[in-house]
Design a protein around this motif. Sequence first.
Motif, mmCIF file in Angstrom:
data_model
loop_
_atom_site.group_PDB
_atom_site.id
_atom_site.type_symbol
_atom_site.label_atom_id
_atom_site.label_comp_id
_atom_site.label_asym_id
_atom_site.label_seq_id
_atom_site.Cartn_x
_atom_site.Cartn_y
_atom_site.Cartn_z
ATOM 1 N N TYR A 11 -3.961 4.181 7.195
ATOM 2 C CA TYR A 11 -2.722 3.623 6.647
ATOM 3 C C TYR A 11 -1.754 3.260 7.776
ATOM 4 O O TYR A 11 -1.217 2.149 7.820
ATOM 5 C CB TYR A 11 -2.080 4.644 5.708
ATOM 6 N N GLU A 50 5.699 5.447 2.079
ATOM 7 C CA GLU A 50 5.163 6.551 2.858
ATOM 8 C C GLU A 50 6.179 7.685 2.993
ATOM 9 O O GLU A 50 7.386 7.480 2.796
ATOM 10 C CB GLU A 50 4.747 6.082 4.255
ATOM 11 N N MET A 102 -5.879 -0.420 -0.635
ATOM 12 C CA MET A 102 -6.154 1.004 -0.558
ATOM 13 C C MET A 102 -6.609 1.356 0.856
ATOM 14 O O MET A 102 -7.349 0.607 1.494
ATOM 15 C CB MET A 102 -7.245 1.396 -1.561
ATOM 16 N N LYS A 120 -5.709 7.685 -8.674
ATOM 17 C CA LYS A 120 -4.334 8.116 -8.925
ATOM 18 C C LYS A 120 -3.347 7.159 -8.265
ATOM 19 O O LYS A 120 -2.331 6.764 -8.878
ATOM 20 C CB LYS A 120 -4.150 9.535 -8.378
ATOM 21 N N ILE A 121 -3.618 6.766 -7.037
ATOM 22 C CA ILE A 121 -2.713 5.864 -6.322
ATOM 23 C C ILE A 121 -2.639 4.511 -7.017
ATOM 24 O O ILE A 121 -1.555 3.929 -7.169
ATOM 25 C CB ILE A 121 -3.163 5.703 -4.856
ATOM 26 N N LYS A 122 -3.771 3.997 -7.461
ATOM 27 C CA LYS A 122 -3.776 2.713 -8.166
ATOM 28 C C LYS A 122 -2.900 2.773 -9.415
ATOM 29 O O LYS A 122 -2.155 1.839 -9.711
ATOM 30 C CB LYS A 122 -5.204 2.324 -8.546
ATOM 31 N N PRO A 169 -2.099 7.414 1.399
ATOM 32 C CA PRO A 169 -3.111 8.005 0.509
ATOM 33 C C PRO A 169 -2.997 9.515 0.357
ATOM 34 O O PRO A 169 -3.870 10.274 0.795
ATOM 35 C CB PRO A 169 -4.430 7.593 1.178
ATOM 36 N N ARG A 170 -1.927 9.934 -0.289
ATOM 37 C CA ARG A 170 -1.702 11.358 -0.534
ATOM 38 C C ARG A 170 -2.601 11.867 -1.659
ATOM 39 O O ARG A 170 -2.914 13.048 -1.730
ATOM 40 C CB ARG A 170 -0.231 11.562 -0.894
ATOM 41 N N SER A 212 0.836 -1.199 0.000
ATOM 42 C CA SER A 212 0.000 0.000 0.000
ATOM 43 C C SER A 212 0.867 1.245 0.000
ATOM 44 O O SER A 212 2.048 1.204 0.359
ATOM 45 C CB SER A 212 -0.933 0.015 1.214
ATOM 46 N N MET A 213 0.250 2.344 -0.398
ATOM 47 C CA MET A 213 0.920 3.644 -0.425
ATOM 48 C C MET A 213 0.125 4.625 0.417
ATOM 49 O O MET A 213 -1.110 4.597 0.436
ATOM 50 C CB MET A 213 1.014 4.153 -1.870
#
Length: 275
Positions: free
Chosen positions: A71, A85, A64, A40-42, A34-35, A31-32
């Motif tokens: 997160y 992150e 997500m 967009k993240i996907k 969620p900025r 996961s990233m």
Amino acid sequence: MNRMTLFSCVLLYLIFILSSLSVADNGYTFSMLPRFFPKKIKSMINPLVNYLSNELGMQIKPIMTKDFTDYENRLKNGEIEIGYENPVVYTIVSKEHEVIAMAVKGKGGNRFRGLIIAHPDSDIQTISDLRHKTIMIVGKTAAAGLLSQKLTLMKNGIDIERDCQTEIATDNKQENVIISVSIGDVDAGCIRESALHIADQYIQPNTIEVVTTCEWLPNWALSVDRNLPVDKKVAIRTAVTSLRQNSSVLKAMGVTNFQSATDSQYDVIRKLLEK
């Protein structure tokens, strides 16, 4: 049902369970922070997820999260085994996660920094002029929207919390800092260097200027659960640091490349948060 048939059914059931466990054991979650919005993240992480799945020979599942708190909590409880992150969030979760690689991008490379801006017509010309002024920040833990500037001010004998009045930008948005400085709502503002022109379409030309560039901070961290086997950590690090600079995976992530990193590189963030 005779004994042989019952035995066969039990055996098949056990094989199914063991097979399922094997698949689960051979896969990890990614996961990233969620900025950005989920879409967009996907688009950013899916190429990396697919690449890691192929390189490691196991399924990497993207996850997500709804916000920064979600997160952080999911990293801490082990639901996210590979994360990407910012440096502040990394230091918060570093008891459960360890950095294996750091993002490299832009002119700062593996570092980024903040700026302090003011209106050109103000009486703020140097760092010393910021004492007793009202300064807008992005957030209390914003790396390049407070911490970079905080470190610079400390080195010049100014404690931003004690010697200045701070206001937090609406929705923690960089552009709201710029707009507030531009129209004179605050004396100065703290923003990320790369965000300097993010609000150009909303402000009058020549209504902000840079008072000073601020201290460099370590870039975003690619981290893994500390409980992962050492060989898996090495394999993940090798995979991401072996990516070619022009690869579609790196372009999607918005970085030039990843380089090996260690936890101690983030000590500067820890010290600033403690203060």
